[in-house]
Design a protein around this motif. Structure first.
Motif, PDB file in Angstrom:
ATOM      1  N   ALA A 115     -24.935 -12.357 -33.293  1.00  0.00           N
ATOM      2  CA  ALA A 115     -25.115 -12.859 -34.653  1.00  0.00           C
ATOM      3  C   ALA A 115     -26.406 -12.337 -35.259  1.00  0.00           C
ATOM      4  O   ALA A 115     -27.365 -12.012 -34.556  1.00  0.00           O
ATOM      5  N   GLY A 116     -26.407 -12.279 -36.589  1.00  0.00           N
ATOM      6  CA  GLY A 116     -27.616 -11.915 -37.310  1.00  0.00           C
ATOM      7  C   GLY A 116     -28.444 -13.155 -37.593  1.00  0.00           C
ATOM      8  O   GLY A 116     -27.918 -14.182 -38.018  1.00  0.00           O
ATOM      9  N   GLY A 117     -29.730 -13.069 -37.353  1.00  0.00           N
ATOM     10  CA  GLY A 117     -30.614 -14.210 -37.552  1.00  0.00           C
ATOM     11  C   GLY A 117     -31.070 -14.339 -38.993  1.00  0.00           C
ATOM     12  O   GLY A 117     -31.399 -13.340 -39.641  1.00  0.00           O
ATOM     13  N   MET A 118     -31.103 -15.579 -39.479  1.00  0.00           N
ATOM     14  CA  MET A 118     -31.597 -15.853 -40.828  1.00  0.00           C
ATOM     15  C   MET A 118     -32.749 -16.862 -40.809  1.00  0.00           C
ATOM     16  O   MET A 118     -33.300 -17.186 -41.849  1.00  0.00           O
ATOM     17  N   ASN A 119     -33.073 -17.349 -39.653  1.00  0.00           N
ATOM     18  CA  ASN A 119     -34.162 -18.301 -39.487  1.00  0.00           C
ATOM     19  C   ASN A 119     -35.436 -17.506 -39.184  1.00  0.00           C
ATOM     20  O   ASN A 119     -35.452 -16.667 -38.279  1.00  0.00           O
ATOM     21  N   ARG A 196     -28.984  -8.215 -48.300  1.00  0.00           N
ATOM     22  CA  ARG A 196     -30.153  -9.087 -48.226  1.00  0.00           C
ATOM     23  C   ARG A 196     -29.965 -10.338 -49.071  1.00  0.00           C
ATOM     24  O   ARG A 196     -30.383 -11.430 -48.679  1.00  0.00           O
ATOM     25  N   ALA A 197     -29.307 -10.179 -50.221  1.00  0.00           N
ATOM     26  CA  ALA A 197     -29.044 -11.344 -51.074  1.00  0.00           C
ATOM     27  C   ALA A 197     -28.096 -12.324 -50.388  1.00  0.00           C
ATOM     28  O   ALA A 197     -28.255 -13.546 -50.505  1.00  0.00           O
ATOM     29  N   GLU A 198     -27.104 -11.785 -49.672  1.00  0.00           N
ATOM     30  CA  GLU A 198     -26.170 -12.654 -48.951  1.00  0.00           C
ATOM     31  C   GLU A 198     -26.875 -13.398 -47.826  1.00  0.00           C
ATOM     32  O   GLU A 198     -26.615 -14.595 -47.600  1.00  0.00           O
ATOM     33  N   TYR A 199     -27.773 -12.705 -47.108  1.00  0.00           N
ATOM     34  CA  TYR A 199     -28.556 -13.389 -46.079  1.00  0.00           C
ATOM     35  C   TYR A 199     -29.363 -14.542 -46.681  1.00  0.00           C
ATOM     36  O   TYR A 199     -29.403 -15.642 -46.134  1.00  0.00           O
ATOM     37  N   ARG A 200     -30.020 -14.273 -47.822  1.00  0.00           N
ATOM     38  CA  ARG A 200     -30.827 -15.333 -48.458  1.00  0.00           C
ATOM     39  C   ARG A 200     -29.949 -16.506 -48.869  1.00  0.00           C
ATOM     40  O   ARG A 200     -30.303 -17.667 -48.662  1.00  0.00           O
ATOM     41  N   TYR A 201     -28.785 -16.180 -49.451  1.00  0.00           N
ATOM     42  CA  TYR A 201     -27.848 -17.229 -49.885  1.00  0.00           C
ATOM     43  C   TYR A 201     -27.408 -18.098 -48.709  1.00  0.00           C
ATOM     44  O   TYR A 201     -27.441 -19.338 -48.781  1.00  0.00           O
ATOM     45  N   MET A 202     -27.017 -17.457 -47.620  1.00  0.00           N
ATOM     46  CA  MET A 202     -26.512 -18.222 -46.473  1.00  0.00           C
ATOM     47  C   MET A 202     -27.614 -19.032 -45.806  1.00  0.00           C
ATOM     48  O   MET A 202     -27.359 -20.106 -45.253  1.00  0.00           O
ATOM     49  N   HIS A 203     -28.837 -18.532 -45.864  1.00  0.00           N
ATOM     50  CA  HIS A 203     -29.952 -19.309 -45.321  1.00  0.00           C
ATOM     51  C   HIS A 203     -30.227 -20.524 -46.209  1.00  0.00           C
ATOM     52  O   HIS A 203     -30.473 -21.629 -45.716  1.00  0.00           O
ATOM     53  N   ILE A 204     -30.150 -20.329 -47.531  1.00  0.00           N
ATOM     54  CA  ILE A 204     -30.401 -21.426 -48.474  1.00  0.00           C
ATOM     55  C   ILE A 204     -29.385 -22.556 -48.288  1.00  0.00           C
ATOM     56  O   ILE A 204     -29.736 -23.738 -48.367  1.00  0.00           O
TER      57      ILE A 204
END
Length: 273
Positions: A115-119, A196-204
């Motif tokens: 998995a890709g980390g977003m934390n 990068r925007a999708e990563y930010r969205y999913m983290h939010i």
């Protein structure tokens, strides 16, 4: 008997020709994480292509065999290679092996993934125990007429990952000086890695890691009444703003490096069953 039930019975009947044990656990091995199968004793390997109604994995890092045997003295069945919606399979095909493992007798399902980390507290090679998930996949494995013999029409997903197994995993990790995170896994379709925007969205919205698998299998496992434990290997960090090009080869390499720790935890959890 529904078509799905008949297909499950046909696959089970074929597998029983090679092995008539009742496994206690099923294991799904993710990208680059297939070496856990080497820990299975007295293994019997059946190619997916030989099993009635099984799809055949097309992804590098997925060998495409059902492994039957023993781990820590317990009978288990392992999928060395899984199926993904992005490969063109239906959600029913992606999750069909979970149904078959349930028919063979498992009561607990162990799942691994890359998995890709977003934390921001994660780094490449870390392990994350999945405590919950967010389903962003565009199709649902339970859509369509429900077969009450397989599970309820509206399964409760308030606790899809079994708390007692999660607590045991952290105890095992502490005893073996393995650092574990816990977090929320976001399931997406793929096959593209995220922007990068999708990563930010999913983290939010609450995600700590993102991947292209696991959620469909967990939904069907819960529908079938199975206990579930799932763990992600963090193979890339997508939340960074700097240049961060992700390749499948790098994902496989990071998974391989982290695999011994994941294997130890899975092995000890199975010993405790």
């Amino acid at each position: 008997m529904s078509e799905l039930t008949a297909n499950i019975a046909a696959a089970e009947e074929y597998i029983r020709k090679f092995w008539n044990e009742k496994p206690v656990a099923g294991i799904i091995l993710g990208s680059g994480l297939g070496n856990l199968a080497a820990d299975i004793e007295q293994p019997i390997a059946i190619p997916y292509s030989d099993i009635p109604h099984f799809p055949v994995s097309t992804v590098e890092g997925h060998s495409g065999q059902l492994i039957l045997g023993y781990m820590q003295g317990k009978p288990v069945v392992a999928m060395a290679g899984r199926f993904h919606f992005y490969e063109g399979f239906s959600m029913q095909q992606v999750t069909f092996p979970v149904r078959v493992m349930k028919a063979l007798g498992i009561h607990t399902l162990f799942i691994s993934n890359a998995a890709g980390g977003m934390n921001s507290g994660f780094k490449v090679g870390d392990l994350m125990v999945i405590k919950d998930h967010i389903n962003l996949q565009p199709e649902h494995p339970l859509r369509g007429k429900n077969d009450e013999n397989l599970g309820p029409r509206f399964p409760d997903m308030s606790e899809p990952y079994t708390k007692t197994l999660i607590l045991s995993a952290f105890e095992i990790a502490k005893a073996n000086n393995i650092h574990l995170h816990s977090g929320v896994y976001v399931g997406v379709q793929g096959p593209t890695f995220e922007t990068r925007a999708e990563y930010r969205y999913m983290h939010i919205i609450g995600g700590d890691a993102v991947g292209m698998s696991t959620v469909p299998e967990v939904i069907v496992a819960v529908h079938a009444g199975l206990k579930v434990f799932a763990m992600s290997v963090i193979t890339d960090i997508g939340i960074r703003e700097e240049e961060n090009v992700i390749t499948h080869e790098e994902v496989l390499a990071a998974a391989k490096d982290a695999e011994p720790k994941l294997t130890l935890i899975f092995r000890e959890l199975i010993r405790q069953l």
